[in-house]
Design a protein around this motif. Sequence first.
Motif, PDB file in Angstrom:
ATOM      1  N   GLU A   1     -53.061  49.000  23.344  1.00 18.07           N
ATOM      2  CA  GLU A   1     -52.479  47.849  22.662  1.00 18.07           C
ATOM      3  C   GLU A   1     -53.429  46.670  22.743  1.00 18.07           C
ATOM      4  N   LEU A   2     -53.818  46.178  21.600  1.00 18.41           N
ATOM      5  CA  LEU A   2     -54.711  45.019  21.552  1.00 18.41           C
ATOM      6  C   LEU A   2     -53.865  43.767  21.392  1.00 18.41           C
ATOM      7  N   SER A   3     -53.863  42.925  22.408  1.00 16.44           N
ATOM      8  CA  SER A   3     -53.077  41.701  22.377  1.00 16.44           C
ATOM      9  C   SER A   3     -54.041  40.524  22.311  1.00 16.44           C
ATOM     10  N   VAL A   4     -53.860  39.682  21.307  1.00 21.68           N
ATOM     11  CA  VAL A   4     -54.757  38.549  21.096  1.00 21.68           C
ATOM     12  C   VAL A   4     -53.958  37.264  21.156  1.00 21.68           C
ATOM     13  N   ARG A   5     -54.310  36.388  22.089  1.00 16.71           N
ATOM     14  CA  ARG A   5     -53.656  35.089  22.153  1.00 16.71           C
ATOM     15  C   ARG A   5     -54.156  34.214  21.018  1.00 16.71           C
ATOM     16  N   THR A   6     -53.234  33.547  20.330  1.00 17.14           N
ATOM     17  CA  THR A   6     -53.628  32.637  19.258  1.00 17.14           C
ATOM     18  C   THR A   6     -52.639  31.494  19.175  1.00 17.14           C
ATOM     19  N   ALA A   7     -53.135  30.306  18.911  1.00 19.16           N
ATOM     20  CA  ALA A   7     -52.292  29.123  18.749  1.00 19.16           C
ATOM     21  C   ALA A   7     -52.167  28.739  17.288  1.00 19.16           C
ATOM     22  N   LEU A   8     -52.524  29.643  16.380  1.00 21.85           N
ATOM     23  CA  LEU A   8     -52.627  29.280  14.967  1.00 21.85           C
ATOM     24  C   LEU A   8     -51.351  29.555  14.179  1.00 21.85           C
ATOM     25  N   THR A   9     -50.964  30.822  14.054  1.00 24.02           N
ATOM     26  CA  THR A   9     -49.856  31.187  13.156  1.00 24.02           C
ATOM     27  C   THR A   9     -48.816  32.015  13.881  1.00 24.02           C
ATOM     28  N   LEU A  10     -47.574  31.625  13.745  1.00 24.62           N
ATOM     29  CA  LEU A  10     -46.432  32.377  14.261  1.00 24.62           C
ATOM     30  C   LEU A  10     -45.617  32.875  13.083  1.00 24.62           C
ATOM     31  N   ILE A  11     -45.333  34.181  13.054  1.00 21.01           N
ATOM     32  CA  ILE A  11     -44.554  34.778  11.968  1.00 21.01           C
ATOM     33  C   ILE A  11     -43.211  35.225  12.513  1.00 21.01           C
ATOM     34  N   GLU A  12     -42.145  34.778  11.867  1.00 18.13           N
ATOM     35  CA  GLU A  12     -40.784  35.174  12.210  1.00 18.13           C
ATOM     36  C   GLU A  12     -40.201  35.972  11.042  1.00 18.13           C
ATOM     37  N   PRO A  13     -39.033  36.592  11.199  1.00 24.76           N
ATOM     38  CA  PRO A  13     -38.505  37.471  10.143  1.00 24.76           C
ATOM     39  C   PRO A  13     -38.290  36.810   8.788  1.00 24.76           C
ATOM     40  N   ASP A  14     -38.150  35.474   8.749  1.00 30.10           N
ATOM     41  CA  ASP A  14     -37.875  34.835   7.462  1.00 30.10           C
ATOM     42  C   ASP A  14     -38.781  33.640   7.159  1.00 30.10           C
ATOM     43  N   ARG A  15     -39.747  33.347   8.024  1.00 27.98           N
ATOM     44  CA  ARG A  15     -40.630  32.204   7.802  1.00 27.98           C
ATOM     45  C   ARG A  15     -41.876  32.340   8.676  1.00 27.98           C
ATOM     46  N   TYR A  16     -42.834  31.445   8.464  1.00 29.34           N
ATOM     47  CA  TYR A  16     -44.025  31.438   9.317  1.00 29.34           C
ATOM     48  C   TYR A  16     -44.468  30.005   9.528  1.00 29.34           C
ATOM     49  N   TRP A  17     -45.256  29.799  10.578  1.00 27.13           N
ATOM     50  CA  TRP A  17     -45.576  28.458  11.053  1.00 27.13           C
ATOM     51  C   TRP A  17     -47.072  28.334  11.316  1.00 27.13           C
ATOM     52  N   PHE A  18     -47.658  27.181  10.962  1.00 24.97           N
ATOM     53  CA  PHE A  18     -49.035  26.857  11.303  1.00 24.97           C
ATOM     54  C   PHE A  18     -49.022  25.824  12.421  1.00 24.97           C
ATOM     55  N   ARG A  19     -49.490  26.215  13.607  1.00 23.86           N
ATOM     56  CA  ARG A  19     -49.488  25.327  14.778  1.00 23.86           C
ATOM     57  C   ARG A  19     -48.114  24.694  14.982  1.00 23.86           C
ATOM     58  N   GLY A  20     -47.061  25.484  14.821  1.00 28.62           N
ATOM     59  CA  GLY A  20     -45.707  25.029  15.068  1.00 28.62           C
ATOM     60  C   GLY A  20     -45.049  24.301  13.920  1.00 28.62           C
ATOM     61  N   VAL A  21     -45.764  24.080  12.812  1.00 25.70           N
ATOM     62  CA  VAL A  21     -45.231  23.372  11.646  1.00 25.70           C
ATOM     63  C   VAL A  21     -44.899  24.401  10.569  1.00 25.70           C
ATOM     64  N   ASP A  22     -43.737  24.250   9.901  1.00 25.66           N
ATOM     65  CA  ASP A  22     -43.354  25.168   8.843  1.00 25.66           C
ATOM     66  C   ASP A  22     -44.467  25.248   7.798  1.00 25.66           C
ATOM     67  N   ALA A  23     -45.031  26.445   7.612  1.00 28.72           N
ATOM     68  CA  ALA A  23     -46.203  26.601   6.748  1.00 28.72           C
ATOM     69  C   ALA A  23     -45.874  26.338   5.286  1.00 28.72           C
ATOM     70  N   VAL A  24     -44.683  26.740   4.840  1.00 32.94           N
ATOM     71  CA  VAL A  24     -44.305  26.524   3.446  1.00 32.94           C
ATOM     72  C   VAL A  24     -44.172  25.034   3.164  1.00 32.94           C
ATOM     73  N   GLU A  25     -43.525  24.295   4.063  1.00 31.33           N
ATOM     74  CA  GLU A  25     -43.405  22.853   3.865  1.00 31.33           C
ATOM     75  C   GLU A  25     -44.773  22.176   3.901  1.00 31.33           C
ATOM     76  N   LEU A  26     -45.625  22.617   4.811  1.00 35.70           N
ATOM     77  CA  LEU A  26     -46.951  22.022   4.942  1.00 35.70           C
ATOM     78  C   LEU A  26     -47.762  22.223   3.662  1.00 35.70           C
ATOM     79  N   ALA A  27     -47.781  23.461   3.162  1.00 37.67           N
ATOM     80  CA  ALA A  27     -48.553  23.752   1.953  1.00 37.67           C
ATOM     81  C   ALA A  27     -47.951  23.089   0.724  1.00 37.67           C
ATOM     82  N   GLY A  28     -46.637  22.866   0.733  1.00 41.29           N
ATOM     83  CA  GLY A  28     -46.003  22.204  -0.392  1.00 41.29           C
ATOM     84  C   GLY A  28     -46.224  20.711  -0.423  1.00 41.29           C
TER      85      GLY A  28
END
Length: 445
Positions: A65-92
């Motif tokens: 199992e390759l586990s990589v620590r990253t502080a960049l993107t978190l993906i959840e079942p219905d949304r994703y986040w860039f550094r803790g900020v909602d990515a869709v709202e940020l890009a919009g």
Amino acid sequence: MNDRLTTREAAELLGVKPSTVYAYVSRGQLSSRRDPVGRGSTFDAAEVAALARRNRREAAAPSGELSVRTALTLIEPDRYWFRGVDAVELAGRYAYEEVAEWLWTGRLPHGARFTAPPELLAAARRAVAALPEHSGPVDRLRVAAAAAAVADPLRYDLSEEAVLGSARSLIPTLVGALPPVHGPGTGGRPEGDGGSVDGPATGDGPDTGGGDTGGGPDTGGGDTGGGAGPLAGQLWPRLTARPADPAAVAVLDLALGLLVDHDLAASTLAVRVAASARAHPYAAVSAGLGALEGPLHGAAGRLAHRMLQEVLEQGGAAPVVADHLRAGRRVPGLGHRLYAGEDPRATALFARLAELEAAAPALAAARDVVAVTARQGRGLHANVDLALAVLTVSCGMPAEAGETVFAVARTAGWIAHALEEYGERPLRMRPSGQYTGPRPPQPMP
């Protein structure tokens, strides 16, 4: 434990050679001080102990199992986040360049712009111009990245400041190296000698806001030659011969921002492996471009584009979906292993595309594809490839345009991951092979 350790003591605690200790220093993972008595360096004991614990945690990861620590993107079942900020709202709300800066630095400089240095752009354009006419967009981008690297004497400087400087130069260089798409007289195919510094004007559109207004960037005001205009405006004439409509360019900018990063996709993992070997950022991006070209990754948008064209030609999705299933092919643009429902990137793009009158037919075709497959009980939802296909079809772009958008957008994310990896233990992504060949010794052939 003493407050300061010698190089030998630090190496013993870390379980590495003394030369590796100095490599940690050069990458900013350890700080050192000259020993006022001896001729070597000393190291903070607590800092060395913390690095040793981190290295042990990596070594203790479950086998296989390759586990990589990253502080960049978190993906959840219905949304994703860039550094803790909602990515869709940020890009919009912000332009692509601003989203990239947020991912790189955790800061959001308003009005950020990327400019291609003339020497890098000229080298990239000459290299791209030498390619055969049938070369694809990723072919051109790979060659442009290699040529830009050769033209940058500072490419081996892996400090954060230098890598970010390379990133702000490389992304507009990649865009500016792509030949512009000409009008109907050339069949809408990319042409040009690649040596011109200025492409055709994109048209003058009003600034729709790259900040809190949520409208995306202006159309670039005619600057397509790697200048300081918004990147979406620079990219537009490389994708279509149609005049740059401000609303359509704003959708393109939204797509770029949404696609900046998506955790450890195949191409991003390739980038991190290259960065783990301390490849310079241009080479790391080239590794990502190589992985991106597979039909299961970046090229998926091309398949969705062609499917939507078939749906529009046949007047409905049912026969097209049936043909795909009959041939044993998956229906492109549907399903994503990380989301339970519709890909949030697709949802955001569909909402913005619904505001474009020209996108109505392609958007209806995409919805028809989803509805037909739902009636078959397949339970698949639209992903970002289908939404990109609506954009490319409705704006008169070629089938490979979605691949271009994906590659340009994701370059920023690749740089962010390379930066993270430069701060980790080198060559840590070295899995052990499970040998399945004949047991030695075997007779010499």
